[in-house]
Design a protein around this motif. Structure first.
Motif, mmCIF file in Angstrom:
data_model
loop_
_atom_site.group_PDB
_atom_site.id
_atom_site.type_symbol
_atom_site.label_atom_id
_atom_site.label_comp_id
_atom_site.label_asym_id
_atom_site.label_seq_id
_atom_site.Cartn_x
_atom_site.Cartn_y
_atom_site.Cartn_z
ATOM 1 N N GLY A 1 0.664 -1.583 0.285
ATOM 2 C CA GLY A 1 0.275 0.022 -0.183
ATOM 3 C C GLY A 1 0.784 0.977 0.073
ATOM 4 O O GLY A 1 0.912 2.572 0.338
ATOM 5 N N ILE A 2 1.347 0.786 -0.370
ATOM 6 C CA ILE A 2 2.717 1.804 -0.390
ATOM 7 C C ILE A 2 2.973 3.677 -2.165
ATOM 8 O O ILE A 2 2.409 2.452 -2.759
ATOM 9 N N THR A 3 2.347 4.268 -1.773
ATOM 10 C CA THR A 3 2.135 4.611 -3.021
ATOM 11 C C THR A 3 3.138 5.710 -3.700
ATOM 12 O O THR A 3 3.775 6.456 -4.948
ATOM 13 N N GLU A 4 4.523 6.513 -2.724
ATOM 14 C CA GLU A 4 5.407 7.165 -2.970
ATOM 15 C C GLU A 4 6.027 6.571 -3.327
ATOM 16 O O GLU A 4 6.708 6.270 -2.450
ATOM 17 N N ILE A 5 6.708 6.092 -4.931
ATOM 18 C CA ILE A 5 7.676 5.801 -4.924
ATOM 19 C C ILE A 5 8.450 6.152 -6.040
ATOM 20 O O ILE A 5 7.503 6.073 -6.976
ATOM 21 N N HIS A 6 10.199 6.035 -6.100
ATOM 22 C CA HIS A 6 10.674 7.135 -6.709
ATOM 23 C C HIS A 6 12.090 5.913 -7.671
ATOM 24 O O HIS A 6 12.533 5.339 -7.018
ATOM 25 N N GLU A 7 11.875 5.695 -8.648
ATOM 26 C CA GLU A 7 12.504 4.738 -9.515
ATOM 27 C C GLU A 7 13.591 5.938 -10.066
ATOM 28 O O GLU A 7 13.528 6.724 -10.806
ATOM 29 N N GLY A 8 14.596 5.043 -10.662
ATOM 30 C CA GLY A 8 15.468 4.598 -11.370
ATOM 31 C C GLY A 8 16.498 6.020 -11.252
ATOM 32 O O GLY A 8 17.154 6.827 -11.583
ATOM 33 N N ILE A 9 16.793 6.004 -9.458
ATOM 34 C CA ILE A 9 18.254 7.015 -8.920
ATOM 35 C C ILE A 9 19.088 6.332 -8.912
ATOM 36 O O ILE A 9 19.018 4.982 -9.108
ATOM 37 N N ALA A 10 20.365 6.750 -9.605
ATOM 38 C CA ALA A 10 21.193 6.043 -10.238
ATOM 39 C C ALA A 10 20.938 4.611 -10.077
ATOM 40 O O ALA A 10 21.246 3.611 -10.391
ATOM 41 N N GLN A 11 20.397 5.095 -12.010
ATOM 42 C CA GLN A 11 20.235 3.785 -13.068
ATOM 43 C C GLN A 11 19.035 2.937 -12.624
ATOM 44 O O GLN A 11 18.164 3.098 -12.839
ATOM 45 N N SER A 12 19.142 2.472 -11.275
ATOM 46 C CA SER A 12 18.348 1.453 -10.883
ATOM 47 C C SER A 12 17.827 1.115 -9.860
ATOM 48 O O SER A 12 17.166 0.070 -8.999
ATOM 49 N N GLU B 1 24.791 12.317 -4.691
ATOM 50 C CA GLU B 1 24.929 13.094 -6.148
ATOM 51 C C GLU B 1 23.759 13.487 -5.882
ATOM 52 O O GLU B 1 23.443 14.384 -6.318
ATOM 53 N N GLU B 2 23.079 12.627 -6.643
ATOM 54 C CA GLU B 2 21.971 12.804 -7.620
ATOM 55 C C GLU B 2 20.276 13.652 -6.552
ATOM 56 O O GLU B 2 18.932 13.864 -7.076
#
Length: 386
Positions: free
Chosen positions: A46-57, A147-148
């Motif tokens: 039920g977690i809705t705030e998910i950020h992908e693709g940081i430091a590629q994966s 760094e990102e």
């Protein structure tokens, strides 16, 4: 129910998650399949705030608590090692030349277990940032994520990580305030001589003899240039040269590692390596060049956060099972980059098994996963209580 009991209910699910990841290891930044698996589980919770693709994966997921408060960061590494597994387990790696020989599959599982519990109960104020990181085993994925901008982007105020330790008894925690893991540097030495017939060495400039001289001289850095009571390791780990018993080669290569805690010691080692390589090359009449690469910095725990984390560990494991003066060691860890930006602590969790880390027979002990997950969960609830 208290976290350790509720999370114990997830034990079989956690085992299944971990063993799936063990069968599907990925290297460095190429953790896309693992990340997708993590994201699927987070959505199930039920977690809705998910950020992908940081430091590629890499993945950062946010769980909102009840009421305003700071954001606490919890980190797990996801990548495996370029090794061939020899365990013979029915869930052994299915990827040739890749295996989870350091337990990152277990670390990710523990954070997923904590995420499931925290998303279900939300018995805390503020927020939790779940950081699933690629490329700990080379590549410095933690540094790339920093760094990102993950600390600023997600307003992380403090950060914590666990690493399993097969040499520590099952369920026991070990940490220490201040430096806990060393900085790691790498040196490369290329030696160019003049090759020829092994029967006529006077017609050559022998890089093999020069290599031996350089390697012997390197051993004096620790024994003669450094205070014996301080921590320093300089190890030559590779020498490559030659192709036949009757041929003096044209070139040679030396590789090695340097482990330090003090930047002044780090500077001294680089200076002495430079001097040794130049001096020995001149004495043997060859050309040599040194490349010195500074890698992960020392992992330095914040004293107050370490004391706090140790107190939380005592809630999980009991007073006798927590050593918060465990001392430092010469291994390295890229969680150091996160601790440079935010206060926090790095702890070891004993799993009491035989094969050590980075061993082809290593296997994470699934029985320890609920303990680690409970530690993460209790850390949040204790740090940011309602």
């Amino acid at each position: 129910m208290p976290p350790v009991n509720r999370i114990a209910d997830y034990a079989e699910d956690m085992k299944a998650w971990r063993r799936w990841m063990h069968q599907h290891p990925e290297l460095q930044f190429d953790c896309h399949e693992t990340a997708a698996f993590v994201v699927a589980r987070l959505k199930e919770f039920g977690i809705t705030e998910i950020h992908e693709g940081i430091a590629q994966s890499g993945v950062v997921a946010i769980i909102e608590g009840q009421g305003d408060g700071p954001t606490i960061g919890l980190r797990a590494d996801m990548d495996a090692l370029p090794m061939q597994e020899t365990t013979g387990l029915d869930y052994a790696s299915t990827a040739e030349g890749k295996m989870h020989a350091c337990g990152h599959d277990g670390h990710t599982t523990m954070l997923l277990g904590a995420a499931r519990y925290l998303a279900e109960t939300r018995n805390f104020k503020g927020r939790v940032a779940l950081v699933f990181q690629p490329a700990e085993e080379g590549g410095g994925g933690a540094g790339v994520m920093v760094e990102e901008g993950i600390m600023e982007r997600f307003d992380i105020s403090e950060v914590y990580a666990l690493h399993n330790n097969p040499s520590v008894p099952f369920g026991e925690f070990v940490t220490t305030p201040g430096p806990i893991m060393a900085a790691v540097d790498t040196f490369h030495i290329h030696i160019d001589g003049v090759g020829g017939h092994g029967a006529y060495p006077h017609e050559t400039k022998d890089p093999v003899v020069a290599t031996l001289g350089i390697c012997n001289a390197i051993q004096t850095i620790v024994s003669r240039n450094h205070k014996s009571l301080d921590d320093l390791v300089v190890s030559v780990t590779q020498i490559h040269t030659g192709s036949a018993d009757n041929v003096i080669p044209d070139a040679a290569y030396i590789n090695g590692t340097v482990r330090t805690f003090d930047p002044t010691v780090q500077d001294m080692v680089e200076r002495r390596l430079t001097e040794i390589v130049a001096g020995q090359a001149a004495s043997y009449g060859v050309a040599a060049r040194l490349t010195y690469e500074r890698g992960y910095p020392a992992t330095v725990n914040d004293a107050r956060k370490t004391a706090f984390a140790a107190d939380v560990a005592r809630q999980i494991a009991g007073d006798k099972a927590v050593n918060d003066e465990g001392g430092r060691e010469m291994g390295a860890e890229d969680f150091s980059y996160m601790l440079e930006r935010r206060p926090g602590a790095y702890l070891f969790l004993g799993q009491g098994t035989d094969a050590g880390l980075h061993n082809p027979n290593y296997n994470f002990n699934d029985e320890v996963a609920p303990i680690g997950a409970s530690f993460f969960a209790k850390l949040v609830e204790t740090s940011q209580p309602l």
